[in-house]
Structures are given as C-alpha cells and as structure tokens.
Design an enzyme around this catalytic site. Structure first.
Site, PDB file in Angstrom:
ATOM      1  N   VAL A   1      19.342  17.081  43.437  1.00 43.57           N
ATOM      2  CA  VAL A   1      19.611  15.809  44.122  1.00 43.57           C
ATOM      3  C   VAL A   1      21.062  16.009  44.667  1.00 43.57           C
ATOM      4  O   VAL A   1      21.983  16.618  44.033  1.00 43.57           O
ATOM      5  CB  VAL A   1      19.439  14.857  43.049  1.00 43.57           C
ATOM      6  CG1 VAL A   1      20.088  13.290  43.831  1.00 43.57           C
ATOM      7  CG2 VAL A   1      18.282  14.487  42.362  1.00 43.57           C
TER       8      VAL A   1
ATOM      9  N   THR B   1      23.591  20.249  46.372  1.00 45.09           N
ATOM     10  CA  THR B   1      22.817  19.413  45.270  1.00 45.09           C
ATOM     11  C   THR B   1      23.412  19.941  43.854  1.00 45.09           C
ATOM     12  O   THR B   1      24.029  20.636  43.950  1.00 45.09           O
ATOM     13  CB  THR B   1      21.209  19.708  45.269  1.00 45.09           C
ATOM     14  OG1 THR B   1      21.029  21.217  45.057  1.00 45.09           O
ATOM     15  CG2 THR B   1      20.766  19.558  46.856  1.00 45.09           C
ATOM     16  N   ASP B   2      22.988  18.816  42.954  1.00 47.70           N
ATOM     17  CA  ASP B   2      23.394  19.090  41.546  1.00 47.70           C
ATOM     18  C   ASP B   2      22.265  19.957  41.075  1.00 47.70           C
ATOM     19  O   ASP B   2      21.328  20.399  41.781  1.00 47.70           O
ATOM     20  CB  ASP B   2      23.687  17.902  40.921  1.00 47.70           C
ATOM     21  CG  ASP B   2      22.280  16.781  40.686  1.00 47.70           C
ATOM     22  OD1 ASP B   2      21.149  17.444  41.079  1.00 47.70           O
ATOM     23  OD2 ASP B   2      22.561  15.908  40.469  1.00 47.70           O
ATOM     24  N   ALA B   3      22.123  20.162  39.635  1.00 45.14           N
ATOM     25  CA  ALA B   3      21.020  21.010  39.059  1.00 45.14           C
ATOM     26  C   ALA B   3      19.863  20.831  39.091  1.00 45.14           C
ATOM     27  O   ALA B   3      18.723  21.446  39.128  1.00 45.14           O
ATOM     28  CB  ALA B   3      21.342  21.332  37.479  1.00 45.14           C
ATOM     29  N   GLY B   4      19.744  19.278  39.459  1.00 42.65           N
ATOM     30  CA  GLY B   4      18.400  18.439  39.497  1.00 42.65           C
ATOM     31  C   GLY B   4      17.668  18.661  40.971  1.00 42.65           C
ATOM     32  O   GLY B   4      16.763  18.058  41.074  1.00 42.65           O
TER      33      GLY B   4
END
Length: 145
Positions: A25, A20-23
C-alpha cells in the site's frame, strides 16, 4: 509562459515498490511526492520549469500550507492520475486544488498553498508581473455547489 491546453492539468504515474509499505500500500508520505511532481510538471507544461523560475524570474515556490483528505489507498502497480487546478492567484502565493485518482475512484484530494520566495534569500516576494499575468487567467474558481 505558454497557455495550458486544458484547465485541469493531469499527470499520470505508476505505483512502484519504493512507493509502498510492506503490505504493498502506498505509504502516506509518498502521496506528497506525487502531488509535488504534478505541480512541477504543471509549471513545466506552462513553460516554466523549476530552473527557469529560479534563473529567469529569481523565484521559487514553497509549500506554505496543505490540507489533505485520504479517501482510499493506492496499491502496488496502480496507474494513478494526479491533477492540478489553480484556484487562487495572489500577488505572492497560489492556491491549488489537487487530486489523485485510480480510474474513476478518488483516492485523495488536497488544497495546497504555495508561497512565492526570492530564490537567493528565500524571503517572501511578489510573483513577477509577467508570470502573474500568465497565471491569473488559469484560475478555476471553486464551485459553490
């Protein structure tokens, strides 16, 4: 090569932090890894893992082209189902339909063309006759609906 138990191969996977990315997602490139792993597991389930393809058949498959439709995001800790369906079996390539779902929700669908390559030279070659004969009956034609 063993026959597939089901015409549509399904491989479950979980989304981890590293996907995932920082969010939280799933990063778009990670979907490619999910698709690749499912294709590898599909071949393994048919009795032809990557090493066997290379060592016995002198063959590797490489992605030649891919069309992807991103429909909805996957998120941290989601349980995903990645599918593989053989749509075309040509002398030197395969076309596969793949999808990624979370439950009944379609997150991504893709069409993937893989080319058969000679393992030592990476030059295009025909799929060996015994492997071709085992794959050809697994083709699920596209619906015309």
């Amino acid at each position: 090569m063993q026959a597939a138990a089901e015409p549509v191969f399904s491989w479950p996977t979980r989304v981890y932090w590293e996907d995932t990315d920082a969010g939280g997602v799933v990063y778009h490139a990670q979907y490619l890894a999910f698709l690749e792993r499912a294709r590898s597991e599909w071949m393994r389930a048919l009795g032809n893992g990557q090493e066997l393809l290379r060592d016995v058949h002198g063959l590797v498959f490489a992605v030649r082209a891919m069309r992807i439709d991103f429909r909805a995001p996957a998120r941290l800790d989601d349980l995903l189902d990645v599918t593989v369906e053989l749509r075309e079996c040509r002398r030197a390539s395969l076309v596969l339909a793949q999808s990624i779902k979370r439950g009944d929700a379609l997150l991504l669908d893709a069409e993937v063309r893989v080319a058969a390559l000679d393992a030592p030279t990476f030059r295009p070659r025909a799929i060996p006759a015994p492997l071709f004969a085992a794959l050809e009956p697994l083709v699920i034609p596209r619906s015309h609906a």
